[in-house]
Design a protein around this motif. Structure first.
Motif, short mmCIF file in Angstrom:
data_model
loop_
_atom_site.label_atom_id
_atom_site.label_comp_id
_atom_site.label_asym_id
_atom_site.label_seq_id
_atom_site.Cartn_x
_atom_site.Cartn_y
_atom_site.Cartn_z
N MET A 38 12.37 -0.48 -24.17
CA MET A 38 12.27 0.30 -22.94
C MET A 38 13.41 -0.11 -22.00
O MET A 38 13.37 -1.19 -21.41
CB MET A 38 10.90 0.07 -22.29
N GLY A 39 14.41 0.76 -21.88
CA GLY A 39 15.61 0.38 -21.15
C GLY A 39 15.94 1.27 -19.97
O GLY A 39 17.02 1.84 -19.92
N GLY A 40 15.05 1.42 -19.04
CA GLY A 40 15.35 2.25 -17.86
C GLY A 40 15.35 3.71 -18.21
O GLY A 40 14.29 4.31 -18.35
N THR A 41 16.52 4.30 -18.36
CA THR A 41 16.61 5.73 -18.67
C THR A 41 16.76 5.99 -20.16
O THR A 41 17.10 7.11 -20.56
CB THR A 41 17.79 6.38 -17.92
N THR A 42 16.50 4.98 -20.98
CA THR A 42 16.56 5.15 -22.43
C THR A 42 15.37 4.48 -23.09
O THR A 42 14.71 3.63 -22.50
CB THR A 42 17.85 4.54 -23.04
N LEU A 79 17.37 6.97 -27.30
CA LEU A 79 17.20 8.32 -26.77
C LEU A 79 17.18 8.27 -25.25
O LEU A 79 16.48 7.44 -24.66
CB LEU A 79 15.88 8.92 -27.26
N ARG A 80 17.94 9.15 -24.59
CA ARG A 80 17.91 9.24 -23.12
C ARG A 80 16.66 9.98 -22.70
O ARG A 80 16.37 11.05 -23.22
CB ARG A 80 19.14 9.99 -22.61
N ILE A 81 15.94 9.42 -21.73
CA ILE A 81 14.71 10.08 -21.27
C ILE A 81 14.96 11.00 -20.09
O ILE A 81 14.06 11.72 -19.67
CB ILE A 81 13.61 9.05 -20.93
N ASP A 82 16.18 10.98 -19.55
CA ASP A 82 16.49 11.83 -18.40
C ASP A 82 17.53 12.89 -18.74
O ASP A 82 18.21 13.41 -17.88
CB ASP A 82 16.97 10.98 -17.22
N GLY A 83 17.61 13.23 -20.03
CA GLY A 83 18.60 14.20 -20.49
C GLY A 83 17.96 15.46 -21.04
O GLY A 83 16.93 15.92 -20.54
N ALA A 84 18.56 15.98 -22.10
CA ALA A 84 18.14 17.27 -22.66
C ALA A 84 16.93 17.17 -23.59
O ALA A 84 16.34 18.20 -23.94
CB ALA A 84 19.31 17.88 -23.43
N ILE A 85 16.55 15.97 -24.00
CA ILE A 85 15.42 15.84 -24.91
C ILE A 85 14.12 16.06 -24.13
O ILE A 85 13.86 15.35 -23.16
CB ILE A 85 15.40 14.44 -25.58
N PRO A 86 13.32 17.04 -24.53
CA PRO A 86 12.06 17.31 -23.81
C PRO A 86 11.12 16.10 -23.84
O PRO A 86 11.10 15.34 -24.82
CB PRO A 86 11.45 18.49 -24.57
N ASP A 87 10.35 15.94 -22.78
CA ASP A 87 9.41 14.82 -22.68
C ASP A 87 8.47 14.74 -23.88
O ASP A 87 8.19 13.65 -24.38
CB ASP A 87 8.58 14.92 -21.39
N GLY A 88 8.00 15.87 -24.34
CA GLY A 88 7.09 15.90 -25.48
C GLY A 88 7.73 15.32 -26.73
O GLY A 88 7.07 14.64 -27.52
N GLU A 89 9.02 15.57 -26.92
CA GLU A 89 9.72 15.02 -28.09
C GLU A 89 9.94 13.52 -27.94
O GLU A 89 9.91 12.79 -28.93
CB GLU A 89 11.04 15.76 -28.32
N ILE A 90 10.17 13.06 -26.71
CA ILE A 90 10.29 11.62 -26.47
C ILE A 90 8.96 10.94 -26.81
O ILE A 90 8.93 9.92 -27.50
CB ILE A 90 10.68 11.32 -25.00
#
Length: 112
Positions: A38-42, A79-90
């Motif tokens: 768990m790295g902040g925005t990733t 994976l960036r959590i604040d980018g184009a990857i939808p929350d559901g996919e994260i």
């Protein structure tokens, strides 16, 4: 998804707990094995049983998915959590990483 929401999702898994094995690096573990960095925005997750399988993330999200340093050859991605990857996919990526790590634990150490 915020870093706090990501942390909560990771730690809601059966048997999950937070550790800081290196100063400033927070991880989610099950048993003694890491399933999420768990790295902040990733978030770093086991994205496939092989590098080829994990590369699907890189093809789908070239700006927001990358091979993790050192352990990427084993199918780990960041994976960036604040980018184009939808929350559901994260969330699904975290769930899949957790499931892969739990499957490798000895039965006696798997959460019930």
């Amino acid at each position: 998804m915020t870093p706090e929401e990501l942390r909560a999702h990771c730690l809601a898994k059966p048997g999950a707990w937070e550790d800081q094995p290196w100063e400033g690096d927070h991880v989610a573990k099950v048993g003694d094995k890491i399933f999420a960095f768990m790295g902040g925005t990733t978030v770093g997750v086991k994205s496939g049983a092989s590098r080829a399988e994990a590369d699907e993330w890189l093809l789908q999200y070239p700006e927001d998915a990358s091979v993790m340093a050192y352990i990427g050859r084993s199918g780990w991605n960041t994976l960036r959590i604040d980018g184009a990857i939808p929350d559901g996919e994260i969330r699904e990526a975290v769930d899949d990483s957790y499931a892969m790590v739990v499957a490798k634990l000895p039965r006696s150490r798997r959460p019930t």
